[in-house]
Design an enzyme around this catalytic site. Structure first.
Site, PDB file in Angstrom:
ATOM      1  N   GLU A 133       3.147 -23.413 -14.961  1.00  0.00           N
ATOM      2  CA  GLU A 133       1.722 -23.284 -16.165  1.00  0.00           C
ATOM      3  C   GLU A 133       0.760 -22.814 -15.424  1.00  0.00           C
ATOM      4  O   GLU A 133       0.274 -23.256 -14.759  1.00  0.00           O
ATOM      5  CB  GLU A 133       1.722 -24.559 -16.909  1.00  0.00           C
ATOM      6  N   GLU A 303       4.759 -36.282 -21.578  1.00  0.00           N
ATOM      7  CA  GLU A 303       5.613 -35.465 -21.310  1.00  0.00           C
ATOM      8  C   GLU A 303       6.771 -35.355 -21.826  1.00  0.00           C
ATOM      9  O   GLU A 303       7.405 -34.248 -22.399  1.00  0.00           O
ATOM     10  CB  GLU A 303       6.048 -35.417 -19.448  1.00  0.00           C
ATOM     11  N   HIS A 306       6.499 -33.525 -25.239  1.00  0.00           N
ATOM     12  CA  HIS A 306       6.449 -32.268 -25.119  1.00  0.00           C
ATOM     13  C   HIS A 306       7.833 -31.702 -25.295  1.00  0.00           C
ATOM     14  O   HIS A 306       8.188 -30.539 -25.562  1.00  0.00           O
ATOM     15  CB  HIS A 306       5.886 -31.844 -23.501  1.00  0.00           C
ATOM     16  N   GLU A 325      -0.973 -29.569 -26.292  1.00  0.00           N
ATOM     17  CA  GLU A 325      -1.515 -30.803 -25.613  1.00  0.00           C
ATOM     18  C   GLU A 325      -2.097 -31.858 -26.410  1.00  0.00           C
ATOM     19  O   GLU A 325      -1.741 -33.047 -26.230  1.00  0.00           O
ATOM     20  CB  GLU A 325      -2.530 -30.418 -24.570  1.00  0.00           C
TER      21      GLU A 325
END
Length: 850
Positions: A133, A303, A306, A325
């Site tokens: 990323e 995480e 996500h 985010e």
């Protein structure tokens, strides 16, 4: 390392219009040809199949290679003469169905971007992990490196025989050869290039399973004894159960691996099914408190969230990075508070993460949560407190605005509708509006497209012992005059048996400059009136006079940690806004920590008090402030539970503040095992902390640093030793450190960061004064020569923020008058704002002491 292509949004949109049905087969050889790990470069072969909507059109593919050996399109060699890593490789003459094959030699990274290579000093073993990323996949394989060209990937990786390889999907087969082995993974699910992953090395592995999902936790072999995999797996399982129940859609992959990796730039990365996590932050070699355990749990759950929001459903372009985010930030605290042992997670969100957002939002470089992102470079500096914490705060308020049940129903409609594809914030709003029946676009727009933070103040009129009128006043900075609609609660707290107990709570919408609260007319006046009770909205708050007087004496008496956190946050805001003198804040903290039981609040408050002394207090009072705080910490150490988290926190902060001969003697005694508070373990990390303070104050030198390194000759020990050496109060040592961090482009990311963390120290201001001008001489060159992450770290940590005077402001202004890249200008301007804020706060403190 070679450069990378700075992809523009217009380029990405055109390429996404042309191309579809992309698949990759990526073959990486990570050996030197004899079965040993490669050292500088590795072989990368990408076979990309895709369709083109307009046969005959041209496109390009990103590949950042040291050597581009060959490239063919549908069997025909491509012209490589114009290849430039920063422009990509041109691919003309596309057919309806295409096969592009690119062979290259790529460079191992030491900056934490691309395929990072780390060597363990304990046993010499090599560890690799990828970090792609935002657009660093091109550093490892040829690809269309943008989030909305999702593809299925098959990785084939050649490694030394004793290595383990982990990727997004399970291993399909392993072929042992004479000197090495070839590991082939099953074809992965549809995903964006930035969440693909390859990790390789002799990792220690712990396996488990939960609810049909294969789980793995990994770390370096030399750290296996410190890996508390049970706790990591417990949090992970709790997260899966919670998200499965709330999102109404199962995790879509067969396995979920988490690797604690060395020399990491961030906290963690949400690679689909192959999470990488910073071992420096989250693999605990020594005793830590629940503050650190809670932060790790939050990162694990962030995480994991996500996997649904970001990986399964992905933003179309980086202008929705904030939503990616923010959602994970909000969801992780929600899950932490309701599904794990960290029931006070929203207090920590307020005290830590939200403070980050408020601070970022009040900088001159503030920006709306939703920002225009014309290219990838623009987004690189937007991984900030606005993107994460303010965005999460807005989501939290939307939950309050539409109701939690409606919000969850909206998510359960959103995920299956957009699974395996790309979506925008408007898609999410549509799902939430349909689920709740409330119009959200206008509400969201005032929060997402405007910058800065409002302040909310209660206005009360009293008749005897009751309120005759109560209103909430809303203020906005002159440069950002937006007054927003706030969904908030007001709490009335009374002293009862030595505790502040909530008697009444009302919830309402506040908008405009003044909102009357008729529900409180005739209500008995409480000891504390708390605006934004339960922390539903994103705003700074102030207290009325009676409430403030109560708080000064009874701040620790709230039965719940969240109202305590809100009041402490108000005090911190007043400190930063030069409304509360630093000396009064320090005294408030010194008094309050004795009775505060939340270790996260204690940790954050003590750090803030230390910052108040170093930056916001009258320099002539700073020694007095340290004495007040170290005295309070000495008393707290006597009464703290032996071996508990509060005792460790008090000891760590005492070591950070120590300056006087007597205080330094205490630190030397602890290192020698003398007069150590009962129950306090002076373990490896605490030893380094004590040693570093003694080095910074000139009590210890090279010999003592070397002796500690001999006790702890590990990667962490080397990092701590490098930080300690940078702390030495010696002109030649400082000059050598500065030369390395500004000229050595091969300096590993971990070493650069450690040296910068040790370079500036508040006890060395005279010694460091020359580096104000040197920073402005060198920063543009560092920005131009070093990889992006490393350059950003220097721009931030190298700035002379401890030199709080007008000379620093003037030097910054002179530099800003030149022509510099916009992201770099932003970071330098933010440094200047910190100095100006400190100057205003010092003036406030000086006036208080007059």
């Amino acid at each position: 390392m070679p450069g990378i292509h700075n992809l523009a949004r217009t380029e990405a949109a055109e390429r996404a219009r042309l191309l579809s049905d992309v698949t990759y087969r990526v073959e990486l050889d990570l050996t030197d040809g004899s079965g040993a790990p490669g050292e500088q470069t590795y072989s990368s072969r990408s076979e990309i199949t895709f369709r083109c909507a307009e046969p005959g059109a041209a496109t390009f593919v990103e590949i950042s290679a040291e050597t581009l050996r060959s490239a063919t399109l549908n069997g025909t060699p491509l012209d490589l003469s114009s290849y430039d890593a920063e422009k990509g490789l041109a691919v003309p003459g596309l057919a309806a169905e295409n096969v592009l094959v690119v062979d290259a030699d790529c460079v191992y990274s030491t900056s934490g971007q691309g395929l990072h290579r780390a060597v363990d000093p304990v046993d010499g073993e090599v560890y690799l992990y990828s970090q792609f990323e935002t657009n660093d996949a091109q550093r490892t394989f040829a690809c269309f490196d943008q989030p909305d060209l999702k593809a299925k990937h098959t990785f084939v990786v050649t490694v030394p025989k004793h290595w383990t390889v982990v990727s997004n999907s399970p291993v399909a087969e392993t072929a042992e050869r004479e000197h090495d082995k070839v590991v082939t993974f099953t074809e992965g699910a549809l995903m964006s290039t930035y969440v693909t992953a390859v990790c390789a090395g002799p990792y220690h592995e712990v396996r488990d399973s939960h609810d049909g999902i294969d789980l793995g936790v990994y770390c370096r072999k030399s750290l296996a004894e410190h890996l508390d995999a049970d706790d990591i797996l417990t949090i992970t399982k709790q997260g899966f159960d919670f998200y499965h129940a709330q999102f109404g859609m199962r995790y879509p992959l067969a396995k979920y691996d988490q690797l604690l990796v060395p020399e990491y730039n961030a906290g963690a990365m949400e690679n689909f099914g192959c999470i990488t996590i910073s071992e420096e932050h989250y693999l605990f070699r020594s005793q830590v408190t629940d503050f650190e355990y809670e932060q790790r749990a939050n990162t694990i759950l962030h995480e994991l969230a996500h996997m649904w929001f970001g990986d399964l459903v992905t933003m179309r372009w980086w202008d929705d990075l904030w939503l990616n985010e923010s959602f994970a930030e909000w969801a992780s605290h929600w899950c932490n508070a309701e599904a794990t042992r960290f029931a006070d997670a929203w207090t920590t969100f307020l005290a830590l993460r939200k403070r980050w957002g408020y601070g970022q939002d009040q900088l001159p470089t503030t920006h709306p949560v939703y920002t225009d992102v014309p290219d990838v470079e623009t987004v690189e500096v937007n991984f900030d407190g606005i993107t994460y914490a303010k965005g999460a705060s807005i989501l939290k308020q939307i939950v309050a605005y539409v109701g939690r049940d409606a919000f969850v129903r909206g998510l359960r409609a959103y995920f299956p509708k957009h699974a395996w594809g790309n979506a925008t914030f408007d898609d999410l709003l549509g799902a939430l509006e349909e689920a709740s029946g409330r119009e959200l676009r206008g509400y969201a727009s005032q929060w997402l497209t405007t910058a800065q933070v409002n302040t909310l103040r209660p206005e009360v009129a009293v008749d005897g012992d009751t309120y005759s009128a109560v209103a909430v006043l809303q203020e906005a900075p002159a440069d950002y005059p937006t007054l927003r609609t706030h969904r908030l609660a007001i709490g009335l707290y009374d002293l009862d048996g030595g505790k502040l107990v909530r008697r009444k709570r009302i919830e309402l919408d506040v908008s405009g400059e003044r909102t009357e609260v008729p529900e409180l007319t005739g209500e008995r006046v409480p000891d504390v009136l708390l605006v934004n009770d339960d922390d539903l909205t994103y705003a700074k708050i102030r207290l009325d006079e009676r409430s403030m007087a109560t708080i000064v004496e009874h701040i620790s008496h709230f039965a719940s940690s969240l109202p305590r956190g809100l009041v402490w946050a108000a005090a911190q805001d007043m400190l930063r806004d030069a409304e509360l003198p630093a000396r009064q804040f320090v005294q408030l903290v010194a008094t309050g920590i004795a009775a505060e039981t939340d270790v996260s609040l204690v940790t954050i408050l003590l750090r803030t008090a230390r910052q108040a002394i170093n930056l916001y207090a009258d320099p002539a009072w700073q020694a007095t402030g340290r004495a007040i705080l170290t005295s309070a910490l000495t008393d707290a150490l006597r009464t703290a539970e032996p071996g508990g988290g509060l005792q460790l926190t008090f000891a760590q902060e005492y070591a950070s503040l120590a300056r006087t001969p007597d205080e330094l003697a205490v630190l030397r005694g602890w290192l020698a095992g003398e007069n150590v508070p009962a129950g306090l373990t002076v373990d490896t990390d605490l030893r380094w902390h004590l040693t570093q303070t003694l080095v910074a104050l000139g009590e210890y030198g090279a010999a003592e640093i070397d002796a500690e390194l001999a006790r702890d000759n590990t990667a962490s020990g080397q990092r701590q030793a490098s930080l300690a050496r940078a702390l030495r109060p010696d002109a030649d040592s400082k000059a050598d450190v500065w030369h390395q961090i500004t000229t050595d482009t091969k300096l590993p990311n971990w070493l650069q960061r450690a040296m910068l963390q040790g370079f500036w120290h508040s006890a060395q201001l005279d010694l460091l004064a020359p580096y104000r001008d040197l920073y402005f001489t060198d920063v543009a060159g560092v920005w131009g020569r070093f990889d992006g992450e490393v350059a950003q770290v220097f721009a931030i940590l190298g700035y002379p923020s401890l030199l709080v005077d007008e000379a620093t402001v003037a030097a910054t202004d002179q530099w800003l008058s030149g022509d510099h890249p916009a992201p770099l200008r932003r970071l330098v301007a933010e440094g200047k704002d910190g100095v100006q804020r400190a100057l205003r706060a010092r003036a406030c403190d000086i006036a208080a002491g007059a």
